[in-house]
Write an enzyme that holds these catalytic residues in place. Structure first.
Site, short mmCIF file in Angstrom:
data_model
loop_
_atom_site.label_atom_id
_atom_site.label_comp_id
_atom_site.label_asym_id
_atom_site.label_seq_id
_atom_site.Cartn_x
_atom_site.Cartn_y
_atom_site.Cartn_z
N SER A 37 -1.97 17.41 -5.09
CA SER A 37 -1.59 18.18 -3.91
C SER A 37 -0.66 19.30 -4.36
O SER A 37 0.24 19.09 -5.18
CB SER A 37 -0.88 17.28 -2.89
OG SER A 37 -0.61 18.01 -1.71
N GLU A 38 -0.87 20.49 -3.80
CA GLU A 38 -0.17 21.67 -4.30
C GLU A 38 1.34 21.63 -4.08
O GLU A 38 2.08 22.38 -4.71
CB GLU A 38 -0.75 22.94 -3.67
CG GLU A 38 -0.52 23.06 -2.19
CD GLU A 38 -1.38 24.15 -1.57
OE1 GLU A 38 -0.81 25.05 -0.95
OE2 GLU A 38 -2.61 24.11 -1.72
#
Length: 224
Positions: free
Chosen positions: A49-50
């Site tokens: 996840s960024e």
């Protein structure tokens, strides 16, 4: 012919089937985040996840939410054994450095050549939300798109050329919609799966770009 479009959950389940063992995968905000709930438990898949998470799992049970464990869509997730969370800058270095095997993104439009528009419709009152989409579109080794086949007003989302602002050029490898699966290839848009009850001609009529039927025998059955 009558047909039933796939639900968003069914689209997510279908994409999950195609994510291979050992893959490092980023799930974009919206429909793609649902894929985490359908990944086969017997496969080691490392979700990224960024906002700085690696090796996270499906949503927690009610009452077990950890406010430190959320994905880029601000949804609660779980951390798998060996998982980690880290600085936002390190996360983007992973995205930009070619370390992700697959990213799954939503879309406003996908062009026949694989161009992607998913951050802004260009409308004056629209709120742009680029996030890390541009970084993912060019940084991931493969880009999958999940989307409804048409807009709420019936306009095609798969088009010959984008009319919305571009996120990435010629970056999309595969499209999963509520009606079909499409491979984006040098030979054009190859339809590999169509939902039961929908003919190829009907699918083409709902699409703003030329398609090729690559479904084989199953596709022939759908067209009868």
């Amino acid at each position: 012919m009558s047909h039933t479009r796939l639900s968003r959950e069914q689209i997510a389940r279908r994409v999950a089937q195609d994510i291979p063992e050992g893959a490092y995968v980023n799930l974009g905000i919206g429909l793609p985040t649902k894929i985490a709930s359908y990944l086969p438990p017997d496969r080691d898949i490392f979700l990224h996840s960024e906002n700085g998470l690696l090796a996270f799992g499906p949503p927690p049970a009610a009452g077990e939410e950890d406010p430190d464990l959320i994905n880029a869509g601000k949804e609660y997730v779980t951390l798998l054994p060996g998982g980690a969370y880290f600085h936002h800058g390190d996360s983007f270095a992973m995205m930009r450095g070619g370390h992700l095997d697959i990213c799954v993104l939503g879309a406003f439009q996908v062009a026949a050549n694989g161009d992607l528009a998913n951050w802004h419709t260009g409308a004056a009152d629209a709120i742009p939300a680029v996030g890390g989409a541009m970084d993912l579109a060019v940084g991931a080794k493969q880009v999958f798109v999940t989307t409804e086949h048409v807009t709420r007003s019936g306009e095609p989302k798969i088009v010959s050329a984008l009319s919305y602002p571009v996120t990435g050029k010629q970056c999309v490898d595969r499209i999963y919609t509520d009606l079909c699966v499409i491979e984006v290839s040098p030979a054009g848009l190859q339809v590999t799966e169509i939902i039961p009850g929908l003919s190829f001609a009907e699918l083409q009529a709902l699409t703003g770009a030329e398609l090729t039927d690559a479904t084989g025998a199953a596709g022939q059955e759908n067209k009868t």
